[in-house]
Design an enzyme around this catalytic site. Structure first.
Site, PDB file in Angstrom:
ATOM      1  CB  THR B  35     -28.280 -15.478 -61.202  1.00 37.97           C
ATOM      2  OG1 THR B  35     -27.168 -15.735 -60.407  1.00 37.97           O
ATOM      3  CG2 THR B  35     -27.862 -14.675 -62.380  1.00 37.97           C
ATOM      4  CG  ASP B  51     -28.773 -10.812 -59.261  1.00 32.36           C
ATOM      5  OD1 ASP B  51     -28.299 -11.450 -60.216  1.00 32.36           O
ATOM      6  OD2 ASP B  51     -29.033 -11.329 -58.165  1.00 32.36           O
ATOM      7  NE  ARG B  53     -30.680 -11.680 -52.503  1.00 27.67           N
ATOM      8  CZ  ARG B  53     -31.930 -11.476 -52.086  1.00 27.67           C
ATOM      9  NH1 ARG B  53     -32.878 -12.355 -52.374  1.00 27.67           N
ATOM     10  NH2 ARG B  53     -32.238 -10.396 -51.404  1.00 27.67           N
ATOM     11  CE  LYS B  67     -25.229 -13.072 -58.831  1.00 24.44           C
ATOM     12  NZ  LYS B  67     -26.683 -13.269 -58.720  1.00 24.44           N
ATOM     13  N   GLY B  81     -25.838 -19.931 -62.050  1.00 25.85           N
ATOM     14  CA  GLY B  81     -25.700 -21.349 -61.706  1.00 25.85           C
ATOM     15  C   GLY B  81     -24.787 -21.531 -60.514  1.00 25.85           C
ATOM     16  CB  SER B 163     -33.681 -18.130 -60.288  1.00 23.98           C
ATOM     17  OG  SER B 163     -32.984 -17.085 -59.661  1.00 23.98           O
ATOM     18  CG  ASP B 200     -35.559 -14.806 -58.854  1.00 15.22           C
ATOM     19  OD1 ASP B 200     -36.161 -15.787 -58.378  1.00 15.22           O
ATOM     20  OD2 ASP B 200     -34.345 -14.804 -59.121  1.00 15.22           O
ATOM     21  CB  SER B 203     -32.274 -11.954 -58.519  1.00 14.58           C
ATOM     22  OG  SER B 203     -32.417 -13.077 -59.343  1.00 14.58           O
TER      23      SER B 203
END
Lengths: 204, 272, 219
Positions: B35, B51, B53, B67, B81, B163, B200, B203
């Site tokens: 995330t 995002d 994923r 999300k 999380g 992240s 990242d 994500s």
């Protein structure tokens, strides 16, 4: 080793044009020892609704018992057939209730909705739902299945093509997984009928 | 048998799982959002971005998950999380807020939601792994509050979490200013989430955006799709007869969607 | 270290188990019967932690008998097996889990068919043609895989069990001096006791029917 790999399993569900397929391998092991070669992990819930339960065998069986009980109660209380999304949320709730002491099983639901549209849904062991337009995989061979399905799946496959794509994805995935295999069962669900195929697989 | 209507969390498997762990097996992975989630306050309201994923270890479990969770008409919550925790926590708070709205006959306030979330998470001492950015507009204007798994809260004009938060924050720190215009603000949120998507590993995929203003909320699902898959160049269809079948059973469905149904399977031996 | 084997034929089941009760490195008893007769047509063989084996198997045995009295019909093998699994699964989630491995074999007089269930300590159940638990399984499964046929006769099944035991005696580090074998068929339950013999300098076992002293040997 993770406890989800103790017994070994592989399950795949795929969508097609007015049809869905769900299949599983047939091995039951205790780590490297194979105990049963006829252990199916996909269960019929309703005519056009199946659930696949990859993971720790004891939880697969306990969960199957509990799903059957809850679906029968739903039938009696609601007096209508449970729909795939209802079932997905029912199971998701059962799993999240055990958030801090989970069942080691990641259920996969496949079926046709009231309007005979294909429906597949996956979830993790604490009930986090994840939907996909194409396929859902699970079990010890899931990494292999991801690869196979990404290559073989294409949109709007008919029941015959879909059956072959899903079967080949499953058989080839379990051939590269030591913990699953020993034949496979694939259910092809169409509006009129469900065809169940027992497939020839490698016995090693 | 466990009664179906027992409420709250169940701990009946804990003893057994402890036993299994003591025998050396590792408990399984949960789906994480990985995330990048972001939020900012602009001239007319608040914008959240995320995002799409979801990951399970190194595997992408869902390429286009959601999300951004709806709490009320005037409030959304971005979650990072443990995916199941963000989903179930926000769902539960959404239900509580709706009951609160019906009981009080007032539009729920952002601080109400923030307190509910923070109290719930504090109660569980960080075991519920939900990192949340709560954004909403109420009588006190636009507000942006973050809630961490242990129950702590922050109130800021712009924030990032997950992240990919560092990548996204780099963009915000460079380009965010007070009282931005709507289009500029949406573009900045998209850019910040994109920074997470591309830099990242946790994500990826698309950008979801929600814009909340005084009188309307616009949920822009897949506002930006920078990672569209190109059509396959080859078909890998297997020819008929390529799967060897040991046994085939056919079960004809009874009249559509009637609950009692069991047709005796017809058994056919075939080699397809 | 304990031996437990089951072989299912079309209308009979053969169960075999050793007779040793051990504590640490000491053999405490040489003639323990590790099987319970659940009712007229069903037998359960149990291994595992000493105390658990007794309390669990006695609980199961008594309850299945009680079921039989209440319902006025004996429980079938599958009913016995699935109820046992449920009980074990529930106990596993409690403060006092049972560490037991089970084989349940029986004959159904209505369908004239036999069945064999294998339940492990995690309470995974499966219906199988042949089964084994513990270290024995590493020796016995390969032999049963090779020799098992659907149309095995009673004598052939007993001989197969004898071959498994002989193989164990020959290759397994921990030798076991005696075994009990039971055949469950239409007539009921037949009990056999082992009798060691010397065959060209190598030990083997004959099985003697306790009721009529009929001997079955491998040859």
């Amino acid at each position: 080793m993770s406890i989800t790999q103790y017994n070994g399993s592989a399950i795949v569900a795929m969508t097609g044009k007015n049809c869905v397929v769900i299949g599983c391998d047939k091995r039951l092991g205790q780590q490297a020892l194979t105990v049963d070669m006829n252990f199916e992990k996909v269960f019929r819930v309703k005519d056009k609704l199946y659930v696949g339960l990859p993971g720790l065998a004891t939880d697969v069986q306990t969960l199957h018992d509990r799903i059957r009980y809850r679906v029968n109660m739903y039938d009696l209380e609601e007096e209508r057939a449970i729909q795939p999304d209802n079932l997905a949320h029912m199971i998701s709730n059962m799993l999240y209730q055990k958030r801090f002491g989970p069942y080691f099983c990641e259920p996969i639901i496949a079926g046709l909705t009231e309007k005979d549209e294909p429906y597949i849904m996956g979830m993790d062991l604490i009930g986090c739902l994840s939907s996909a337009p194409d396929f859902i995989v699970g079990g010890t061979a899931s990494d292999n299945l991801y690869g196979m399905c990404e290559a073989l799946w294409e949109p709007d496959l008919g029941p015959d093509d879909l059956f072959r794509s899903a079967s080949q994805a499953l058989l080839n995935a379990v051939d590269r997984d030591a913990m699953s295999g020993w034949g496979a069962v694939v259910h092809v669900i169409t509006p009129e009928k469900t065809e169940t195929y027992h497939l020839q697989g490698r016995q090693d | 048998m466990v009664p179906a209507n027992r409420r709250g969390f169940h701990f009946d498997n804990c003893k057994r799982n402890e036993l299994l762990e003591s025998k050396g097996s590792i408990t399984a992975k949960f789906t994480k959002t990985g995330t990048t989630i972001v939020g900012l306050i602009y001239k007319d309201g608040v914008i959240l971005g995320a995002d799409t994923r979801a990951t399970e270890g190194p595997i992408v479990a869902d390429k286009n998950c959601e999300k951004l969770h709806r709490l009320t008409e005037n409030m959304y919550c971005a979650g990072a999380g443990t995916a199941a925790d963000t989903e179930y926590t926000t769902n539960m708070i959404a239900s509580k807020l709706e009951l609160h709205r019906l009981n009080t006959n007032r539009q729920p306030r952002v601080v109400t939601a923030a307190s509910m979330l923070s109290q719930h998470l504090f109660q569980y001492q960080g075991h519920i792994g939900a990192n949340l950015i709560l954004g909403g507009y109420d009588i006190n204007g636009p507000q942006l509050i973050s809630v961490m798994p242990h129950g702590s809260t922050d109130k800021l004009p712009y924030m990032t979490l997950g992240s990919g938060m560092l990548a996204a924050m780099a963009v915000f720190e460079t380009k965010w200013k007070p009282n931005m215009e709507r289009d500029d603000a949406i573009a900045l949120v998209t850019e910040a989430v994109s920074a997470g998507i591309f830099n990242d590993l946790g994500s990826g995929s698309n950008v979801d955006v929600v814009v909340i203003t005084k009188d309307r909320t616009d949920y822009l699902r897949n506002h930006s799709k920078p990672n569209q898959r190109v059509p396959k160049q080859t078909s890998y269809k297997y020819p008929p007869g390529s799967v060897s079948v040991i046994r085939k059973e056919v079960r004809y469905h009874s009249n559509a969607n009637q609950s009692p149904a069991a047709v005796v399977p017809e058994v056919v031996m075939s080699e397809s | 270290m304990e031996t437990q084997i089951g072989i299912r034929g079309d209308n009979f089941v053969v169960l075999l188990s050793d007779k040793i009760v051990a504590q640490s490195i000491v053999k405490m008893k040489h003639n323990q019967d590790k099987m319970k007769q659940l009712n007229k047509n069903n037998v359960m063989s149990v291994t595992g932690e000493a105390g658990d084996v007794d309390s669990f198997s006695e609980y199961i045995e008594a309850n299945i008998k009680l079921f039989g009295l209440r319902q006025n019909r004996p429980l079938t093998t599958s009913e016995c097996a699935y109820w046992t699994r449920g009980t074990l699964a529930e106990a596993l989630r409690s403060r006092s889990p049972y560490n037991v491995n089970l084989l349940i074999g029986g004959f159904n007089p209505n369908t004239k068919k036999s069945s064999l269930y294998r339940i492990d300590y995690l309470s995974s159940i499966c219906e199988v043609p042949f089964a084994a638990h513990g270290y024995t399984s590493y020796f016995a499964y390969s032999l049963m895989d090779k020799e098992y046929r659907k149309d095995l006769t009673k004598e052939e099944a007993i001989k197969l069990a004898i071959r498994c035991v002989k193989q164990l005696d020959h290759r397994f580090l921990v030798g076991q001096p005696g075994f009990i074998l039971r055949v469950i068929d239409e007539e009921g339950i037949h009990t056999y006791d082992s009798q060691p013999i010397l065959e060209n300098g190598q030990r083997s076992f004959n099985f003697v029917n306790v009721a009529n002293n009929v001997v079955v040997s491998e040859a």
